[in-house]
Design a protein around this motif. Structure first.
Motif, PDB file in Angstrom:
ATOM      1  N   SER A   1      -2.879   7.678   0.230  1.00  0.00           N
ATOM      2  CA  SER A   1      -1.894   6.786   0.867  1.00  0.00           C
ATOM      3  C   SER A   1      -0.877   7.583   1.675  1.00  0.00           C
ATOM      4  O   SER A   1      -0.433   7.155   2.732  1.00  0.00           O
ATOM      5  CB  SER A   1      -1.186   5.943  -0.203  1.00  0.00           C
ATOM      6  OG  SER A   1      -0.397   6.775  -1.016  1.00  0.00           O
ATOM      7  N   GLN A   2      -0.527   8.784   1.184  1.00  0.00           N
ATOM      8  CA  GLN A   2       0.431   9.616   1.922  1.00  0.00           C
ATOM      9  C   GLN A   2      -0.175  10.104   3.237  1.00  0.00           C
ATOM     10  O   GLN A   2       0.492  10.139   4.272  1.00  0.00           O
ATOM     11  CB  GLN A   2       0.870  10.797   1.063  1.00  0.00           C
ATOM     12  CG  GLN A   2       1.797  10.380  -0.062  1.00  0.00           C
ATOM     13  CD  GLN A   2       2.043  11.508  -1.041  1.00  0.00           C
ATOM     14  OE1 GLN A   2       1.147  12.281  -1.347  1.00  0.00           O
ATOM     15  NE2 GLN A   2       3.249  11.581  -1.548  1.00  0.00           N
TER      16      GLN A   2
ATOM     17  N   SER B   1       3.975   3.321  -3.574  1.00  0.00           N
ATOM     18  CA  SER B   1       3.985   4.501  -4.441  1.00  0.00           C
ATOM     19  C   SER B   1       4.623   5.714  -3.773  1.00  0.00           C
ATOM     20  O   SER B   1       5.097   6.622  -4.427  1.00  0.00           O
ATOM     21  CB  SER B   1       2.555   4.846  -4.863  1.00  0.00           C
ATOM     22  OG  SER B   1       1.796   5.086  -3.702  1.00  0.00           O
ATOM     23  N   SER B   2       4.600   5.733  -2.439  1.00  0.00           N
ATOM     24  CA  SER B   2       5.140   6.907  -1.748  1.00  0.00           C
ATOM     25  C   SER B   2       6.580   6.713  -1.279  1.00  0.00           C
ATOM     26  O   SER B   2       7.133   7.564  -0.601  1.00  0.00           O
ATOM     27  CB  SER B   2       4.257   7.245  -0.543  1.00  0.00           C
ATOM     28  OG  SER B   2       4.229   6.153   0.330  1.00  0.00           O
TER      29      SER B   2
ATOM     30  N   LEU C   1      -0.203   7.327   5.706  1.00  0.00           N
ATOM     31  CA  LEU C   1       1.145   7.097   6.228  1.00  0.00           C
ATOM     32  C   LEU C   1       1.480   8.090   7.351  1.00  0.00           C
ATOM     33  O   LEU C   1       2.006   7.716   8.403  1.00  0.00           O
ATOM     34  CB  LEU C   1       2.159   7.238   5.090  1.00  0.00           C
ATOM     35  CG  LEU C   1       3.437   6.420   5.189  1.00  0.00           C
ATOM     36  CD1 LEU C   1       3.119   4.946   5.240  1.00  0.00           C
ATOM     37  CD2 LEU C   1       4.337   6.730   4.016  1.00  0.00           C
TER      38      LEU C   1
ATOM     39  N   SER D   1      -2.008  12.798  -1.444  1.00  0.00           N
ATOM     40  CA  SER D   1      -2.739  11.595  -1.830  1.00  0.00           C
ATOM     41  C   SER D   1      -3.212  10.845  -0.587  1.00  0.00           C
ATOM     42  O   SER D   1      -2.716  11.067   0.521  1.00  0.00           O
ATOM     43  CB  SER D   1      -1.830  10.688  -2.655  1.00  0.00           C
ATOM     44  OG  SER D   1      -0.857  10.128  -1.829  1.00  0.00           O
TER      45      SER D   1
ATOM     46  N   SER E   1       0.816  -1.221   0.000  1.00  0.00           N
ATOM     47  CA  SER E   1       0.000   0.000   0.000  1.00  0.00           C
ATOM     48  C   SER E   1       0.847   1.268   0.000  1.00  0.00           C
ATOM     49  O   SER E   1       0.395   2.326  -0.404  1.00  0.00           O
ATOM     50  CB  SER E   1      -0.939   0.012   1.208  1.00  0.00           C
ATOM     51  OG  SER E   1      -0.165  -0.032   2.386  1.00  0.00           O
ATOM     52  N   SER E   2       2.084   1.184   0.469  1.00  0.00           N
ATOM     53  CA  SER E   2       2.899   2.408   0.543  1.00  0.00           C
ATOM     54  C   SER E   2       3.992   2.469  -0.512  1.00  0.00           C
ATOM     55  O   SER E   2       4.804   3.381  -0.506  1.00  0.00           O
ATOM     56  CB  SER E   2       3.541   2.516   1.930  1.00  0.00           C
ATOM     57  OG  SER E   2       4.409   1.435   2.120  1.00  0.00           O
TER      58      SER E   2
ATOM     59  N   MET F   1       9.899   8.478   4.985  1.00  0.00           N
ATOM     60  CA  MET F   1       9.423   8.097   3.637  1.00  0.00           C
ATOM     61  C   MET F   1       8.677   9.254   2.986  1.00  0.00           C
ATOM     62  O   MET F   1       8.715   9.441   1.781  1.00  0.00           O
ATOM     63  CB  MET F   1       8.495   6.883   3.737  1.00  0.00           C
ATOM     64  CG  MET F   1       9.227   5.577   3.982  1.00  0.00           C
ATOM     65  SD  MET F   1       8.120   4.313   4.627  1.00  0.00           S
ATOM     66  CE  MET F   1       7.147   3.960   3.189  1.00  0.00           C
ATOM     67  N   GLN F   2       7.992  10.049   3.815  1.00  0.00           N
ATOM     68  CA  GLN F   2       7.170  11.134   3.295  1.00  0.00           C
ATOM     69  C   GLN F   2       7.973  12.409   3.051  1.00  0.00           C
ATOM     70  O   GLN F   2       7.794  13.092   2.044  1.00  0.00           O
ATOM     71  CB  GLN F   2       6.036  11.422   4.294  1.00  0.00           C
ATOM     72  CG  GLN F   2       5.120  12.550   3.913  1.00  0.00           C
ATOM     73  CD  GLN F   2       4.405  12.257   2.611  1.00  0.00           C
ATOM     74  OE1 GLN F   2       3.944  11.146   2.379  1.00  0.00           O
ATOM     75  NE2 GLN F   2       4.361  13.251   1.738  1.00  0.00           N
TER      76      GLN F   2
END
Lengths: 165, 493
Positions: B215-216, A114-115, B219, B213, A111-112, B194-195
């Motif tokens: 998913s971001q 892409s980031s 996270l 987004s 799920s992560s 990661m972000q």
């Protein structure tokens, strides 16, 4: 590269389980060092070269030395442990926990994906390693030195027999 | 020119926060055994006094130059870009002063309660100070985590070092919870990295708003949940408080003073302050911290009412009081932060006083079961006075120091449209009064049991610590309005 990563992941899992399940503290410490070394290789292959060097030198090397020193000072081995500790039932749920944790990790990874930041090529990072370590992670170096001092004091206080002044 | 010289002095003094504890570890370890047994406590006390003095000096130098923050490096050349990895500001200097003050009290109490392993106690006290100093001086979330590990490891060894059954049990519970906090925090930091691609405060603060987004966002929220859980464990906030009463009760009282007086604040509360500051654009974080704070206030007070062990009551009181501190943080306002910082200082003072009372009672009475006591104010007037002063300050009775900090927190909540939380905080003071009235009545008032007829007041350094902390509590309360005027005049608030 992928083959190395997956092989090391498998080795890390095997040595990790051995570290928990082995009854000899000495063998357990060595298994933990091996699991840590496998993790170091994975980090190197994924481009986190400075993290890999720290993992192998500190977690796999230095921490193992501290563990083995502590074990040799305490003289505790399998024969001294109570019978309850050897009961195989305490590990009954371990495979289930590992499978659930593995599934959760895969879900989070998918799920992560892409980031995720693009890994920096190893060569480029290697050139900057000295600069990053000494100039950009100055606080962490001090932190590591203090962790090592605290670890050494901990071993002396907890495992040395007799009264200290 | 003079201003520049003063500013350089800030950095020179700030380096002492690392150099002095490291030098004392070296000297204390190299001293011959017999000599170390005699001078260890003096070295520890010297470190505490120097820490408090250095923090006060830097605070006045910064405010004299009307600066809020000053970055410095440790031995490395500051001219190298990106090497400014430490920073002092008003908040960190107050925390550093509190660390120094609590260290002094701990050493004073240890002089009468720690009879062996004196050298080890002082060495571990120094590593604990180094860890806490590092936490409040770094400017990077990963560095914060590294120093947090130093604090956790030092605390664990300090609780376990006398190898009593209860001490080892308390240390083990602390270790297990601490490891959980570590796992949560590391995972949370990995998600943030990661972000944002960096964990430096300034980069996280700027980049965290870029998540767009789904998913971001998930996270970042997952990271925040993990970090809040991790810091809540370290704080001893409800529902992560189970380790705190056992660890604080089972440790030597000199170490309980450190744990309750300063460690939970630096290892937990300071982390919350950093989080709320960095993620202030995420509205849920303020509400989450406010809810944790409110639940901690009420649960801690209710649990304190049911205890019969003096130190256990004081430990549960810490759970309740950190709730007030968390409520102040949750406002995200300058007024709320001011109330938080003042309550951190006040809590460090009155909690150290209450644990000094515990040391005095343990030395003289030989027990800390409040059901076995009564009427001790006739035999131990200094301890009774110190305890009543600390109790009145904790409850928030004017003009004691605790009144001002609670007033500021409640005002900040009211101004931030959090009236419900302000109301709960106000009403919960009744619970605080309830459990402290019970402890005062059972220990110091009423009829003195015959077996305590020959009891005398505690002497020596514990008595000195009790008097010193009572004076600080009263003076802080009386002169607090003047301090506010000074801070306002210097542009700090």
């Amino acid at each position: 590269m992928e083959a190395v990563v997956y092989t090391c992941l498998g080795l890390m899992l095997v040595f990790g389980i051995l570290a928990v399940m082995l009854h000899s503290m000495l063998k357990s410490a060595i298994a933990l060092a091996a699991a840590s070394a496998a993790l170091g290789v994975i980090m190197y292959e994924l481009g986190a070269i400075w993290a890999a060097i720290f993992e192998v030198s500190v977690c796999s090397g230095l921490v193992t030395v501290i563990f083995i020193s502590a074990i040799s000072l305490s003289n505790t081995d399998k024969k001294d442990l109570p019978k309850l500790y050897e009961d195989g039932k305490r590990m009954a749920f371990l495979p289930l926990v590992l499978i659930i944790s593995g599934i959760l990790l895969i879900v989070v990874a998918i799920s992560s994906v892409s980031s995720l930041p693009v890994p920096t090529p190893v060569a480029e990072v290697a050139d900057n390693f000295r600069e990053i370590l000494w100039n950009h992670r100055q606080a962490d170096i001090w932190g590591q030195i203090i962790v090592l001092i605290t670890g050494a004091l901990a071993v002396a206080v907890l495992f040395k027999e007799g009264e200290l002044p | 020119m003079r201003v520049i010289a003063n500013i350089q002095m800030v950095a020179n003094i700030a380096v002492l926060f690392f150099v002095i504890p490291l030098a004392i570890i070296a000297v204390n370890t190299l001293l011959p055994k017999k000599l170390a047994g005699r001078v260890s406590f003096y070295l520890g006390g010297f470190a505490g006094i120097m820490q408090a003095a250095a923090a006060a000096a830097d605070f006045f130098l910064l405010s004299a130059n009307r600066l809020h923050e000053y970055e410095f490096s440790l031995l490395w050349d500051l001219s190298i870009e990106g090497s400014e990895r430490f920073s002092v500001d008003s908040l960190s200097l107050v925390m550093l002063f509190c660390i120094g003050m609590v260290t002094i009290v701990s050493v004073l109490v240890a002089k009468q309660t720690v009879h062996d392993r004196k050298r080890a106690y002082v060495n571990l006290l120094m590593t604990l100070i180094l860890g806490m100093n590092g936490m409040v001086l770094v400017t990077d979330l990963f560095s914060l985590y590294v120093f947090l590990e130093v604090v956790g490891l030092s605390s664990f060894i300090l609780i376990a070092m006398f190898k009593t059954d209860t001490g080892l049990e308390g240390a083990f519970k602390y270790l297990v919870m601490s490891v959980m906090a570590t796992v949560f925090m590391l995972t949370g930091l990995a998600f943030i990295f990661m972000q944002t691609g960096s964990l430096q405060y300034k980069h996280v603060g700027m980049n965290v708003l870029r998540f767009q987004s789904h998913s971001q966002s998930v996270l970042i929220y997952a990271a925040l949940i993990l970090l809040i859980s991790g810091f809540a464990i370290k704080t001893g906030a409800v529902p992560f408080h189970s380790w705190l009463p056992d660890a604080h009760q089972s440790a030597n009282t000199a170490i309980s003073i450190l744990l309750s007086g300063i460690v939970i604040k630096v290892a937990g509360i300071y982390g919350f302050i950093v989080l709320v500051d960095l993620f202030n654009e995420v509205p849920a974080i303020n509400m989450t911290v406010a809810v944790i704070g409110t639940v901690s206030i009420i649960t801690g007070a209710l649990l304190a009412m049911q205890q019969n062990h003096f130190k256990r009551i004081v430990a549960y009181s810490s759970v309740s009081q950190v709730g007030y501190i968390l409520l102040g943080i949750s406002t995200g306002s300058t007024l709320g932060l001011l109330g938080t910082v003042v309550h951190i200082f006040n809590h460090a003072t009155f909690k150290s006083a209450l644990f000094s009372n515990a040391a005095a009672l343990h030395e003289q009475v030989g027990s800390l079961d409040i059901n076995e006591m009564g009427g001790l104010e006739k035999r131990m007037p200094v301890t009774a006075f110190s305890s009543v002063t600390a109790f009145l300050s904790t409850t928030g009775i004017p003009p004691f120091a605790g009144f001002w900090s609670k007033l500021l927190i409640i005002m900040a909540l009211w101004k931030s449209n959090m009236q419900v939380f302000a109301g709960i905080a106000l009403v919960a003071s009744i619970f605080t009064a309830a459990y402290f009235l019970r402890i005062q009545k059972k220990v110091f008032f009423g009829k003195l049991p015959d077996k305590y007829e020959n009891l005398t007041e505690v002497k020596g350094t514990v008595k000195f610590a009790e008097i010193m902390l009572s004076v600080v509590t009263i003076l802080t309360g009386v002169f607090f309005p003047l301090a506010l005027l000074y801070l306002k005049g210097r542009g700090i608030i």
